[in-house]
Each structure stands twice: as C-alpha cells, then as structure tokens.
Design a protein around this motif. Structure first.
Motif, mmCIF file in Angstrom:
data_model
loop_
_atom_site.group_PDB
_atom_site.id
_atom_site.type_symbol
_atom_site.label_atom_id
_atom_site.label_comp_id
_atom_site.label_asym_id
_atom_site.label_seq_id
_atom_site.Cartn_x
_atom_site.Cartn_y
_atom_site.Cartn_z
ATOM 1 N N TYR A 1 0.831 -1.183 0.000
ATOM 2 C CA TYR A 1 0.000 0.000 0.000
ATOM 3 C C TYR A 1 0.870 1.238 0.000
ATOM 4 O O TYR A 1 2.057 1.188 0.292
ATOM 5 C CB TYR A 1 -0.945 -0.007 1.206
ATOM 6 N N ALA A 2 0.278 2.362 -0.281
ATOM 7 C CA ALA A 2 0.958 3.658 -0.204
ATOM 8 C C ALA A 2 -0.059 4.679 0.277
ATOM 9 O O ALA A 2 -1.264 4.505 0.095
ATOM 10 C CB ALA A 2 1.506 4.053 -1.557
ATOM 11 N N LYS A 3 0.431 5.702 0.925
ATOM 12 C CA LYS A 3 -0.477 6.752 1.370
ATOM 13 C C LYS A 3 0.193 8.101 1.263
ATOM 14 O O LYS A 3 1.421 8.204 1.329
ATOM 15 C CB LYS A 3 -0.978 6.475 2.777
ATOM 16 N N LEU A 4 -0.623 9.102 1.073
ATOM 17 C CA LEU A 4 -0.151 10.481 1.028
ATOM 18 C C LEU A 4 -0.233 11.003 2.454
ATOM 19 O O LEU A 4 -1.303 11.355 2.939
ATOM 20 C CB LEU A 4 -1.006 11.308 0.075
ATOM 21 N N ARG A 5 0.902 10.989 3.138
ATOM 22 C CA ARG A 5 0.949 11.282 4.576
ATOM 23 C C ARG A 5 0.770 12.764 4.881
ATOM 24 O O ARG A 5 0.010 13.129 5.766
ATOM 25 C CB ARG A 5 2.269 10.772 5.133
ATOM 26 N N GLU A 6 1.502 13.634 4.172
ATOM 27 C CA GLU A 6 1.422 15.063 4.469
ATOM 28 C C GLU A 6 1.746 15.906 3.243
ATOM 29 O O GLU A 6 2.660 15.581 2.489
ATOM 30 C CB GLU A 6 2.395 15.417 5.594
ATOM 31 N N VAL A 7 0.977 16.972 3.062
ATOM 32 C CA VAL A 7 1.219 17.948 2.005
ATOM 33 C C VAL A 7 1.215 19.330 2.654
ATOM 34 O O VAL A 7 0.318 19.645 3.435
ATOM 35 C CB VAL A 7 0.135 17.888 0.904
ATOM 36 N N THR A 8 2.241 20.125 2.338
ATOM 37 C CA THR A 8 2.339 21.483 2.868
ATOM 38 C C THR A 8 2.570 22.458 1.717
ATOM 39 O O THR A 8 3.474 22.251 0.911
ATOM 40 C CB THR A 8 3.502 21.603 3.869
ATOM 41 N N LEU A 9 1.739 23.469 1.630
ATOM 42 C CA LEU A 9 1.897 24.542 0.649
ATOM 43 C C LEU A 9 2.220 25.815 1.425
ATOM 44 O O LEU A 9 1.445 26.238 2.287
ATOM 45 C CB LEU A 9 0.617 24.737 -0.160
ATOM 46 N N THR A 10 3.378 26.426 1.116
ATOM 47 C CA THR A 10 3.836 27.597 1.861
ATOM 48 C C THR A 10 4.045 28.778 0.931
ATOM 49 O O THR A 10 4.571 28.631 -0.166
ATOM 50 C CB THR A 10 5.167 27.280 2.581
ATOM 51 N N TYR A 11 3.643 29.935 1.392
ATOM 52 C CA TYR A 11 3.894 31.183 0.677
ATOM 53 C C TYR A 11 4.741 32.073 1.584
ATOM 54 O O TYR A 11 4.333 32.410 2.704
ATOM 55 C CB TYR A 11 2.580 31.888 0.324
ATOM 56 N N ASN A 12 5.938 32.427 1.118
ATOM 57 C CA ASN A 12 6.806 33.359 1.844
ATOM 58 C C ASN A 12 6.469 34.777 1.412
ATOM 59 O O ASN A 12 6.555 35.104 0.228
ATOM 60 C CB ASN A 12 8.277 33.061 1.548
ATOM 61 N N ILE A 13 6.105 35.587 2.361
ATOM 62 C CA ILE A 13 5.746 36.971 2.068
ATOM 63 C C ILE A 13 7.029 37.739 1.742
ATOM 64 O O ILE A 13 7.982 37.701 2.523
ATOM 65 C CB ILE A 13 4.987 37.602 3.248
ATOM 66 N N PRO A 14 7.080 38.409 0.582
ATOM 67 C CA PRO A 14 8.295 39.135 0.198
ATOM 68 C C PRO A 14 8.670 40.204 1.233
ATOM 69 O O PRO A 14 7.796 40.855 1.823
ATOM 70 C CB PRO A 14 7.928 39.790 -1.137
ATOM 71 N N ALA A 15 9.962 40.371 1.443
ATOM 72 C CA ALA A 15 10.454 41.338 2.436
ATOM 73 C C ALA A 15 10.005 42.761 2.119
ATOM 74 O O ALA A 15 9.767 43.553 3.039
ATOM 75 C CB ALA A 15 11.973 41.260 2.507
ATOM 76 N N ASN A 16 9.864 43.100 0.844
ATOM 77 C CA ASN A 16 9.447 44.465 0.493
ATOM 78 C C ASN A 16 7.977 44.732 0.839
ATOM 79 O O ASN A 16 7.525 45.865 0.783
ATOM 80 C CB ASN A 16 9.732 44.768 -0.977
ATOM 81 N N ARG A 17 7.209 43.691 1.181
ATOM 82 C CA ARG A 17 5.812 43.866 1.604
ATOM 83 C C ARG A 17 5.704 44.212 3.075
ATOM 84 O O ARG A 17 4.671 44.682 3.531
ATOM 85 C CB ARG A 17 5.009 42.589 1.348
ATOM 86 N N LEU A 18 6.772 43.957 3.820
ATOM 87 C CA LEU A 18 6.780 44.275 5.246
ATOM 88 C C LEU A 18 7.281 45.707 5.421
ATOM 89 O O LEU A 18 8.155 46.171 4.696
ATOM 90 C CB LEU A 18 7.699 43.302 5.992
ATOM 91 N N LYS A 19 6.734 46.409 6.383
ATOM 92 C CA LYS A 19 7.142 47.797 6.628
ATOM 93 C C LYS A 19 8.605 47.826 7.068
ATOM 94 O O LYS A 19 9.023 47.016 7.888
ATOM 95 C CB LYS A 19 6.272 48.420 7.715
ATOM 96 N N PRO A 20 9.382 48.745 6.536
ATOM 97 C CA PRO A 20 10.799 48.830 6.923
ATOM 98 C C PRO A 20 10.996 49.100 8.411
ATOM 99 O O PRO A 20 11.992 48.705 8.989
ATOM 100 C CB PRO A 20 11.346 49.993 6.099
ATOM 101 N N THR A 21 10.054 49.788 9.045
ATOM 102 C CA THR A 21 10.165 50.090 10.474
ATOM 103 C C THR A 21 9.602 48.977 11.348
ATOM 104 O O THR A 21 9.689 49.058 12.568
ATOM 105 C CB THR A 21 9.423 51.401 10.794
ATOM 106 N N SER A 22 9.041 47.950 10.748
ATOM 107 C CA SER A 22 8.438 46.857 11.499
ATOM 108 C C SER A 22 9.512 45.992 12.153
ATOM 109 O O SER A 22 10.614 45.838 11.641
ATOM 110 C CB SER A 22 7.595 45.996 10.568
ATOM 111 N N PHE A 23 9.187 45.438 13.314
ATOM 112 C CA PHE A 23 10.117 44.538 13.987
ATOM 113 C C PHE A 23 10.045 43.121 13.407
ATOM 114 O O PHE A 23 10.855 42.263 13.754
ATOM 115 C CB PHE A 23 9.868 44.521 15.502
ATOM 116 N N ILE A 24 9.129 42.865 12.489
ATOM 117 C CA ILE A 24 9.013 41.561 11.836
ATOM 118 C C ILE A 24 9.943 41.539 10.626
ATOM 119 O O ILE A 24 9.842 42.370 9.731
ATOM 120 C CB ILE A 24 7.558 41.272 11.409
ATOM 121 N N ARG A 25 10.872 40.604 10.595
ATOM 122 C CA ARG A 25 11.871 40.504 9.524
ATOM 123 C C ARG A 25 11.439 39.584 8.385
ATOM 124 O O ARG A 25 11.903 39.711 7.265
ATOM 125 C CB ARG A 25 13.191 39.980 10.095
#
Length: 76
Positions: A1-25
């Motif tokens: 048998y085989a099974k599809l155990r886990e699927v992850t779709l990730t989107y990295n938010i571009p750095a230029n979308r974050l405010k330059p003064t924000s503490f989130i890098r």
C-alpha cells in the motif's frame, strides 16, 4: 500500500511587503493536510492498514484521521 501522509503549501511573504520600520523581519503562511489519500487494492476498501500493529497485544490502535491546518511563521 501507499499513502499520502502530508502535504504542505507555503507562501513566503516578500520582504518588500513588510514595513521597513516593522520589527518583523520575515513572514510566511502555510496550508497543511495530513493523511489525505490511501492507495491499496480494492479488496481492502474502507480499511486503514496503519490501524493494525504487530507487537501490540490487542492488535489494534487508534485509526489515523484526515486533518487540515493553517500555519503562520514570523521571524523577528
């Protein structure tokens, strides 16, 4: 048998979308799905083959369940 155990779709938010003064890098969001599909012969239809153990006295364990999730990852 085989099974599809886990699927992850990730989107990295571009750095230029974050405010330059924000503490989130950096930031990303993900969708996660677990135990999505099983592939095995039709004679075993509706049977979770991971439910049976070889070393357990009872021979059964809790069946796996399908689950979905959402993750948010922030870098400071």
């Amino acid at each position: 048998y085989a099974k599809l155990r886990e699927v992850t779709l990730t989107y990295n938010i571009p750095a230029n979308r974050l405010k330059p003064t924000s503490f989130i890098r950096g930031a990303s969001v993900s969708l996660v799905g677990r135990n999505l599909l099983y592939f095995f012969p039709n004679r075993y239809k509706d049977l979770d083959v991971d439910q049976y153990t070889q070393d357990s006295g009872s021979g059964l364990q809790t069946p796996t369940t399908r689950s979905y999730g959402f993750n948010v990852n922030l870098s400071f």
